[in-house]
Design a protein around this motif. Structure first.
Motif, PDB file in Angstrom:
ATOM      1  N   TYR A 290     -13.017  32.480 -31.073  1.00 27.80           N
ATOM      2  CA  TYR A 290     -13.876  31.306 -30.929  1.00 27.80           C
ATOM      3  C   TYR A 290     -14.222  31.006 -29.480  1.00 27.80           C
ATOM      4  O   TYR A 290     -13.347  31.026 -28.608  1.00 27.80           O
ATOM      5  N   VAL A 291     -15.498  30.691 -29.253  1.00 30.31           N
ATOM      6  CA  VAL A 291     -15.952  30.364 -27.914  1.00 30.31           C
ATOM      7  C   VAL A 291     -16.679  29.023 -27.954  1.00 30.31           C
ATOM      8  O   VAL A 291     -17.486  28.765 -28.844  1.00 30.31           O
ATOM      9  N   GLY A 292     -16.356  28.138 -27.022  1.00 36.04           N
ATOM     10  CA  GLY A 292     -17.027  26.834 -26.938  1.00 36.04           C
ATOM     11  C   GLY A 292     -16.171  25.874 -26.128  1.00 36.04           C
ATOM     12  O   GLY A 292     -14.969  26.085 -26.016  1.00 36.04           O
ATOM     13  N   GLU A 293     -16.667  24.944 -25.477  1.00 39.34           N
ATOM     14  CA  GLU A 293     -18.034  24.539 -25.569  1.00 39.34           C
ATOM     15  C   GLU A 293     -18.846  25.232 -24.488  1.00 39.34           C
ATOM     16  O   GLU A 293     -18.457  25.228 -23.317  1.00 39.34           O
ATOM     17  N   ILE A 294     -19.930  25.855 -24.903  1.00 38.08           N
ATOM     18  CA  ILE A 294     -20.826  26.529 -23.973  1.00 38.08           C
ATOM     19  C   ILE A 294     -22.252  26.058 -24.270  1.00 38.08           C
ATOM     20  O   ILE A 294     -22.459  25.320 -25.230  1.00 38.08           O
ATOM     21  N   GLY A 295     -23.210  26.489 -23.462  1.00 39.62           N
ATOM     22  CA  GLY A 295     -24.598  26.130 -23.753  1.00 39.62           C
ATOM     23  C   GLY A 295     -25.368  25.727 -22.516  1.00 39.62           C
ATOM     24  O   GLY A 295     -25.055  26.163 -21.397  1.00 39.62           O
ATOM     25  N   LEU A 296     -26.379  24.896 -22.739  1.00 34.90           N
ATOM     26  CA  LEU A 296     -27.229  24.417 -21.647  1.00 34.90           C
ATOM     27  C   LEU A 296     -27.455  22.923 -21.833  1.00 34.90           C
ATOM     28  O   LEU A 296     -27.473  22.429 -22.965  1.00 34.90           O
ATOM     29  N   ASP A 297     -27.633  22.211 -20.701  1.00 34.70           N
ATOM     30  CA  ASP A 297     -27.917  20.780 -20.759  1.00 34.70           C
ATOM     31  C   ASP A 297     -29.106  20.473 -19.867  1.00 34.70           C
ATOM     32  O   ASP A 297     -29.034  20.639 -18.648  1.00 34.70           O
TER      33      ASP A 297
ATOM     34  N   VAL B 234     -24.299  31.057 -15.995  1.00 33.13           N
ATOM     35  CA  VAL B 234     -23.007  30.957 -16.686  1.00 33.13           C
ATOM     36  C   VAL B 234     -23.178  31.263 -18.181  1.00 33.13           C
ATOM     37  O   VAL B 234     -22.415  32.050 -18.758  1.00 33.13           O
ATOM     38  N   PHE B 235     -24.183  30.673 -18.786  1.00 30.27           N
ATOM     39  CA  PHE B 235     -24.408  30.866 -20.229  1.00 30.27           C
ATOM     40  C   PHE B 235     -24.673  32.348 -20.532  1.00 30.27           C
ATOM     41  O   PHE B 235     -24.107  32.924 -21.463  1.00 30.27           O
ATOM     42  N   GLU B 236     -25.511  32.966 -19.727  1.00 24.32           N
ATOM     43  CA  GLU B 236     -25.825  34.383 -19.941  1.00 24.32           C
ATOM     44  C   GLU B 236     -24.594  35.265 -19.740  1.00 24.32           C
ATOM     45  O   GLU B 236     -24.353  36.203 -20.503  1.00 24.32           O
ATOM     46  N   HIS B 237     -23.826  34.964 -18.728  1.00 27.29           N
ATOM     47  CA  HIS B 237     -22.604  35.730 -18.483  1.00 27.29           C
ATOM     48  C   HIS B 237     -21.686  35.657 -19.716  1.00 27.29           C
ATOM     49  O   HIS B 237     -21.157  36.669 -20.181  1.00 27.29           O
TER      50      HIS B 237
ATOM     51  N   VAL C  45     -31.906  27.340 -25.075  1.00 17.47           N
ATOM     52  CA  VAL C  45     -30.695  27.886 -25.707  1.00 17.47           C
ATOM     53  C   VAL C  45     -31.095  28.968 -26.707  1.00 17.47           C
ATOM     54  O   VAL C  45     -30.534  30.071 -26.715  1.00 17.47           O
ATOM     55  N   LEU C  46     -32.104  28.687 -27.520  1.00 20.80           N
ATOM     56  CA  LEU C  46     -32.528  29.659 -28.539  1.00 20.80           C
ATOM     57  C   LEU C  46     -33.123  30.910 -27.897  1.00 20.80           C
ATOM     58  O   LEU C  46     -32.862  32.026 -28.349  1.00 20.80           O
ATOM     59  N   ASP C  47     -33.900  30.707 -26.828  1.00 23.20           N
ATOM     60  CA  ASP C  47     -34.455  31.852 -26.091  1.00 23.20           C
ATOM     61  C   ASP C  47     -33.341  32.762 -25.590  1.00 23.20           C
ATOM     62  O   ASP C  47     -33.412  33.979 -25.699  1.00 23.20           O
ATOM     63  N   THR C  48     -32.337  32.135 -24.993  1.00 24.89           N
ATOM     64  CA  THR C  48     -31.232  32.905 -24.414  1.00 24.89           C
ATOM     65  C   THR C  48     -30.448  33.614 -25.511  1.00 24.89           C
ATOM     66  O   THR C  48     -30.106  34.796 -25.377  1.00 24.89           O
TER      67      THR C  48
ATOM     68  N   PHE D 196     -29.373  37.918 -26.599  1.00 23.70           N
ATOM     69  CA  PHE D 196     -28.008  38.440 -26.786  1.00 23.70           C
ATOM     70  C   PHE D 196     -27.661  38.442 -28.279  1.00 23.70           C
ATOM     71  O   PHE D 196     -26.794  37.697 -28.729  1.00 23.70           O
ATOM     72  N   PRO D 197     -28.348  39.269 -29.040  1.00 21.62           N
ATOM     73  CA  PRO D 197     -28.186  39.229 -30.501  1.00 21.62           C
ATOM     74  C   PRO D 197     -26.781  39.629 -30.977  1.00 21.62           C
ATOM     75  O   PRO D 197     -26.411  39.310 -32.107  1.00 21.62           O
ATOM     76  N   ASP D 198     -26.003  40.289 -30.113  1.00 20.13           N
ATOM     77  CA  ASP D 198     -24.667  40.710 -30.529  1.00 20.13           C
ATOM     78  C   ASP D 198     -23.569  39.753 -30.085  1.00 20.13           C
ATOM     79  O   ASP D 198     -22.382  40.053 -30.198  1.00 20.13           O
TER      80      ASP D 198
END
Ligand code: MN
Length: 244
Positions: A81-88, A103-106, A130-133, A137-139
């Motif tokens: 499990y990974v979180g909390e991540i994302g963009l604001d 950071v999000f892309e990494h 967020v959806l674009d990013t 990274f589909p995997d």
């Protein structure tokens, strides 16, 4: 009962809250906001409990904690499990946008390399980005948009790109949010609280307040409480079984 987005480690007495969750048998996703919080947070519960810890780096802290990405990569093998991540994209954090995306892309790259994770994602005022990013990274794994508050157009995009959603009691207070929840596919919805940040009746939301989200969902879906609980539990089981 399921609280799929709780900041257990940020309650004044995290151990007491974790204990109470274990006693009540609540399934909790205990998200973290920095990689350095991983050790302490994962030690709050024992592995036989229904509490799971997610490794995170909150977008609002990206500019201060970018240096912890290395630590993030070190811990990634220890969790599904990974979180909390994302963009604001709120004005006060927009100035650090470049850092946030880095950071999000990494993190998404790291998740991809390690076979994909179940991810609890923050997308305040940044749903489209967020959806674009995520698309790049589909995997990376299965994205669960926590407290989705974007527009209907982006919600439709999120749905068609396979996102899941976790909804908390505070989301049912506005008509706009309720309309969005109504559009979310029932087989991809989980409950959450986002406690202790969220206030309910002047106090911090507790993991067991996820029950309020179940009751609110029941009204939106127009099914019995039993059926609502069944749907959410089946979703949870499916998510963990197929992508865990
Ligand atoms: Mn949160």
């Amino acid at each position: 009962m399921i609280d799929f987005h709780s900041h257990l480690d940020l309650y004044p007495d995290p151990r007491a809250v974790a204990r109470e969750c274990m006693t009540k048998g609540i399934y909790v996703l205990s998200v973290t906001t920095t990689p350095s919080a991983w050790n302490g947070s994962s030690n709050l519960s024992d592995p036989t409990s229904r509490i799971r810890t997610a490794l995170g780096l909150h977008p609002q802290l990206a500019h201060e904690r970018k240096c912890e990405l290395e630590l993030f990569d070190e811990h990634i093998r220890e969790t599904r499990y990974v979180g909390e991540i994302g963009l604001d994209g709120a004005p006060e954090f927009k100035q650090h946008w470049h850092c946030q995306t880095e950071v999000f892309e990494h993190i998404l790259r790291t998740c991809s390399k390690s076979g994909g994770k179940i991810m609890s994602i923050h997308s305040r005022r940044a749903a489209a980005s967020v959806l674009d990013t995520l698309r790049r990274f589909p995997d990376a794994g299965i994205p669960i948009l926590h407290w989705y508050s974007g527009n209907k157009h982006d919600l439709d995009l999120a749905i068609s790109s396979g996102c899941w959603f976790s909804v908390g009691p505070a989301m049912f207070l506005t008509e706009k949010s309720k309309a969005l929840i109504k559009c979310m596919p029932r087989n991809r919805v989980l409950t959450e609280t986002d406690g202790p940040f969220v206030q309910l009746n002047g106090r911090s939301a507790m993991p067991w307040d996820a029950q309020q989200a179940t009751v609110a969902l029941q009204n939106i879906w127009n099914v019995s409480q039993e059926e609502t609980e069944h749907i959410v539990h089946e979703n949870f089981r499916r998510l963990v079984a197929t992508h865990g």
